[in-house]
Design an enzyme around this catalytic site. Structure first.
Site, PDB file in Angstrom:
ATOM      1  N   TYR A 132      -4.542  11.617 -34.422  1.00 13.31           N
ATOM      2  CA  TYR A 132      -3.530  10.594 -34.685  1.00 13.31           C
ATOM      3  C   TYR A 132      -3.573  10.205 -36.165  1.00 13.31           C
ATOM      4  O   TYR A 132      -4.608   9.752 -36.681  1.00 13.31           O
ATOM      5  CB  TYR A 132      -3.756   9.350 -33.838  1.00 13.31           C
ATOM      6  CG  TYR A 132      -3.505   9.516 -32.354  1.00 13.31           C
ATOM      7  CD1 TYR A 132      -2.941  10.675 -31.832  1.00 13.31           C
ATOM      8  CD2 TYR A 132      -3.837   8.497 -31.461  1.00 13.31           C
ATOM      9  CE1 TYR A 132      -2.712  10.817 -30.474  1.00 13.31           C
ATOM     10  CE2 TYR A 132      -3.613   8.624 -30.098  1.00 13.31           C
ATOM     11  CZ  TYR A 132      -3.064   9.786 -29.616  1.00 13.31           C
ATOM     12  OH  TYR A 132      -2.844   9.915 -28.261  1.00 13.31           O
ATOM     13  N   HIS A 157      -7.950  16.287 -24.525  1.00 15.29           N
ATOM     14  CA  HIS A 157      -6.513  16.050 -24.656  1.00 15.29           C
ATOM     15  C   HIS A 157      -5.679  17.029 -23.833  1.00 15.29           C
ATOM     16  O   HIS A 157      -4.586  16.694 -23.369  1.00 15.29           O
ATOM     17  CB  HIS A 157      -6.119  16.151 -26.129  1.00 15.29           C
ATOM     18  CG  HIS A 157      -5.147  15.117 -26.571  1.00 15.29           C
ATOM     19  ND1 HIS A 157      -5.066  14.669 -27.863  1.00 15.29           N
ATOM     20  CD2 HIS A 157      -4.202  14.430 -25.900  1.00 15.29           C
ATOM     21  CE1 HIS A 157      -4.103  13.767 -27.975  1.00 15.29           C
ATOM     22  NE2 HIS A 157      -3.574  13.610 -26.793  1.00 15.29           N
ATOM     23  N   GLN A 209      -5.608  10.451 -17.689  1.00 19.53           N
ATOM     24  CA  GLN A 209      -4.594   9.835 -18.538  1.00 19.53           C
ATOM     25  C   GLN A 209      -3.316  10.680 -18.492  1.00 19.53           C
ATOM     26  O   GLN A 209      -3.026  11.448 -19.404  1.00 19.53           O
ATOM     27  CB  GLN A 209      -5.115   9.719 -19.974  1.00 19.53           C
ATOM     28  CG  GLN A 209      -4.275   8.836 -20.876  1.00 19.53           C
ATOM     29  CD  GLN A 209      -4.821   8.825 -22.296  1.00 19.53           C
ATOM     30  OE1 GLN A 209      -4.491   9.698 -23.093  1.00 19.53           O
ATOM     31  NE2 GLN A 209      -5.643   7.847 -22.620  1.00 19.53           N
ATOM     32  N   LEU A 237       6.779   3.239 -20.715  1.00 13.56           N
ATOM     33  CA  LEU A 237       8.165   2.828 -20.954  1.00 13.56           C
ATOM     34  C   LEU A 237       9.075   4.028 -21.209  1.00 13.56           C
ATOM     35  O   LEU A 237      10.186   3.876 -21.719  1.00 13.56           O
ATOM     36  CB  LEU A 237       8.227   1.852 -22.136  1.00 13.56           C
ATOM     37  CG  LEU A 237       7.460   0.545 -21.929  1.00 13.56           C
ATOM     38  CD1 LEU A 237       7.568  -0.351 -23.159  1.00 13.56           C
ATOM     39  CD2 LEU A 237       7.963  -0.198 -20.695  1.00 13.56           C
ATOM     40  N   GLY A 278      10.517   4.676 -24.648  1.00 12.12           N
ATOM     41  CA  GLY A 278      11.493   3.670 -25.046  1.00 12.12           C
ATOM     42  C   GLY A 278      12.724   3.605 -24.170  1.00 12.12           C
ATOM     43  O   GLY A 278      13.503   2.640 -24.256  1.00 12.12           O
ATOM     44  N   THR A 308       5.715  -3.227 -33.679  1.00 13.88           N
ATOM     45  CA  THR A 308       5.647  -4.558 -34.279  1.00 13.88           C
ATOM     46  C   THR A 308       4.855  -5.495 -33.374  1.00 13.88           C
ATOM     47  O   THR A 308       4.698  -5.251 -32.169  1.00 13.88           O
ATOM     48  CB  THR A 308       7.046  -5.154 -34.482  1.00 13.88           C
ATOM     49  OG1 THR A 308       7.642  -5.401 -33.192  1.00 13.88           O
ATOM     50  CG2 THR A 308       7.939  -4.200 -35.286  1.00 13.88           C
ATOM     51  N   VAL A 309       4.380  -6.586 -33.958  1.00 11.45           N
ATOM     52  CA  VAL A 309       3.669  -7.596 -33.178  1.00 11.45           C
ATOM     53  C   VAL A 309       4.592  -8.182 -32.116  1.00 11.45           C
ATOM     54  O   VAL A 309       4.164  -8.460 -30.991  1.00 11.45           O
ATOM     55  CB  VAL A 309       3.122  -8.703 -34.106  1.00 11.45           C
ATOM     56  CG1 VAL A 309       2.611  -9.890 -33.294  1.00 11.45           C
ATOM     57  CG2 VAL A 309       2.012  -8.152 -34.994  1.00 11.45           C
ATOM     58  N   LEU A 365       4.681  -5.926 -29.184  1.00 10.56           N
ATOM     59  CA  LEU A 365       3.424  -6.010 -28.451  1.00 10.56           C
ATOM     60  C   LEU A 365       3.360  -7.284 -27.622  1.00 10.56           C
ATOM     61  O   LEU A 365       2.925  -7.272 -26.464  1.00 10.56           O
ATOM     62  CB  LEU A 365       2.250  -5.941 -29.423  1.00 10.56           C
ATOM     63  CG  LEU A 365       0.858  -5.964 -28.793  1.00 10.56           C
ATOM     64  CD1 LEU A 365       0.679  -4.794 -27.836  1.00 10.56           C
ATOM     65  CD2 LEU A 365      -0.225  -5.946 -29.877  1.00 10.56           C
ATOM     66  N   GLU A 366       3.802  -8.402 -28.190  1.00  5.32           N
ATOM     67  CA  GLU A 366       3.819  -9.664 -27.447  1.00  5.32           C
ATOM     68  C   GLU A 366       4.698  -9.549 -26.210  1.00  5.32           C
ATOM     69  O   GLU A 366       4.347 -10.057 -25.132  1.00  5.32           O
ATOM     70  CB  GLU A 366       4.310 -10.788 -28.344  1.00  5.32           C
ATOM     71  CG  GLU A 366       3.321 -11.199 -29.424  1.00  5.32           C
ATOM     72  CD  GLU A 366       3.872 -12.270 -30.340  1.00  5.32           C
ATOM     73  OE1 GLU A 366       5.121 -12.434 -30.382  1.00  5.32           O
ATOM     74  OE2 GLU A 366       3.073 -12.950 -31.013  1.00  5.32           O
TER      75      GLU A 366
END
Length: 333
Positions: free
Chosen positions: A65, A133, A191, A222, A225, A299-300, A303-304
């Site tokens: 990564y 992986h 995973q 998700l 996206g 972005t934060v 995440l929130e």
């Protein structure tokens, strides 16, 4: 951060506990096809801070990564904190040196070199979890499991995991059978990809995980996206979205069947006064056999939003509707 507090769940049949939402860092240091940096170092620290402030303690990365930057940044961040309070998982497999076939896969030479390099970048003495992986068709399973067991005995790895092995669940069961017969450390966690519209692990794969007592920590909860609601049924990918997504994404996700499932997701989201992304995550948290989804965010604020999913209480009827929205033959699992 909000008042949401991420809790803990048992990690399969092991004695370890995992945050109920794990934090994925695959975008750390990643450059897009256009040469843009998805998440730089400063934002990476902000995201890690926000996750920790919400009670999150499980950080997922891989040695490739960001060309190693993800591990380096996590190591820098952990250097200012109590390492023992965090569970750190990394992965290895992909070729890292051109023209060197030994720098790929799960042969003994590559595993040992890659683990040592990850420990150095993370500035830690051990990995809590090491994932393979991908499955290596060229290396004997016995060689891989014996090498991994030695690293566990040396204290450099605590638990072993297999990432993205579907449809190779039988290989995990075979590897664990070999390990147990030899008194070696078996795999503890899987995973796979799993979300409301990617349901391929339902059936034999999840049954194998239950039988083996394995934790299941899905990536892409998700749907890259798609389940956030940012794609339009009529317009599909347009403008900036089209430039940033591949044709395979469009063919895999922007289908009538998936948009029909999204309609059910939107309806439930409205009922519980939450976003589609939050409900998609909450659905996984309510699914039997799923341990802890891996969430990522640019972005934060994103995440929130994701973290707030732990506070959403879906009814049995709502979970059933979501499950049947694109359930196929295994919707009852």
């Amino acid at each position: 951060m909000s008042d949401t507090d991420i809790g803990f769940v048992t990690f399969g049949d092991s004695g370890l506990h995992s945050s109920e939402l794990q934090f994925g860092t695959w975008r750390f240091g990643r450059e897009t096809a256009e040469g843009n940096l998805e998440i730089g170092e400063e934002r990476a620290y902000e995201l890690l801070d926000a996750y920790a402030d919400a009670g999150g303690r499980y950080i997922d990365t891989a040695d490739v990564y960001g060309g190693g930057d993800s591990e380096r940044w996590i190591g820098n961040w952990l250097g200012e904190r109590d390492r023992e309070r965090y569970t750190v998982a990394s992965k290895l497999y992909w070729q890292i040196r051109d023209g060197d076939p030994n720098s790929r896969g799960t042969n003994r030479k590559n595993i040992r070199h890659r683990v040592e390099a990850s420990l150095e970048r993370l500035d830690t003495d051990y990995l809590d979890v090491l994932y393979l992986h991908r499955w290596d068709e060229e290396t004997p399973t016995r060689e891989t499991m014996k090498t991994l067991n030695a690293l566990v005995e040396e204290g450099k790895i605590h638990y072993l995991g297999a990432s993205t092995y579907r449809p190779n669940g039988w290989r995990v069961a075979k590897a664990n059978a070999i390990a147990r017969a030899e008194g070696w450390e078996p795999f503890t966690v899987l995973q796979p990809r799993y979300n409301l519209v990617d349901r391929e692990i339902e059936g034999e794969y999840l049954e194998m995980a239950r039988n083996e007592g394995l934790a299941v920590c899905p990536w892409s909860p998700l749907g890259q996206g798609f389940l956030t609601g940012k794609y339009d049924r009529e317009e599909g990918l347009t403008g900036e979205s089209r430039a940033s997504e591949s044709t395979s994404f469009e063919e895999s996700y922007l289908t009538e069947e998936n948009f029909d499932a999204h309609d059910v997701l939107d309806a439930v989201a409205e009922e519980v006064d939450a976003s589609p992304a939050q409900v998609a995550l909450a659905w996984q948290l309510h699914r039997d056999g799923i341990t802890a989804p891996i969430v990522g965010a640019r972005t934060v604020e994103q995440l929130e939003e994701n973290v707030a999913a732990v506070d959403i209480d879906l009814t049995e009827e709502q979970v059933e509707r979501l499950t049947e929205a694109k359930g196929g033959p295994f919707a009852e699992l």
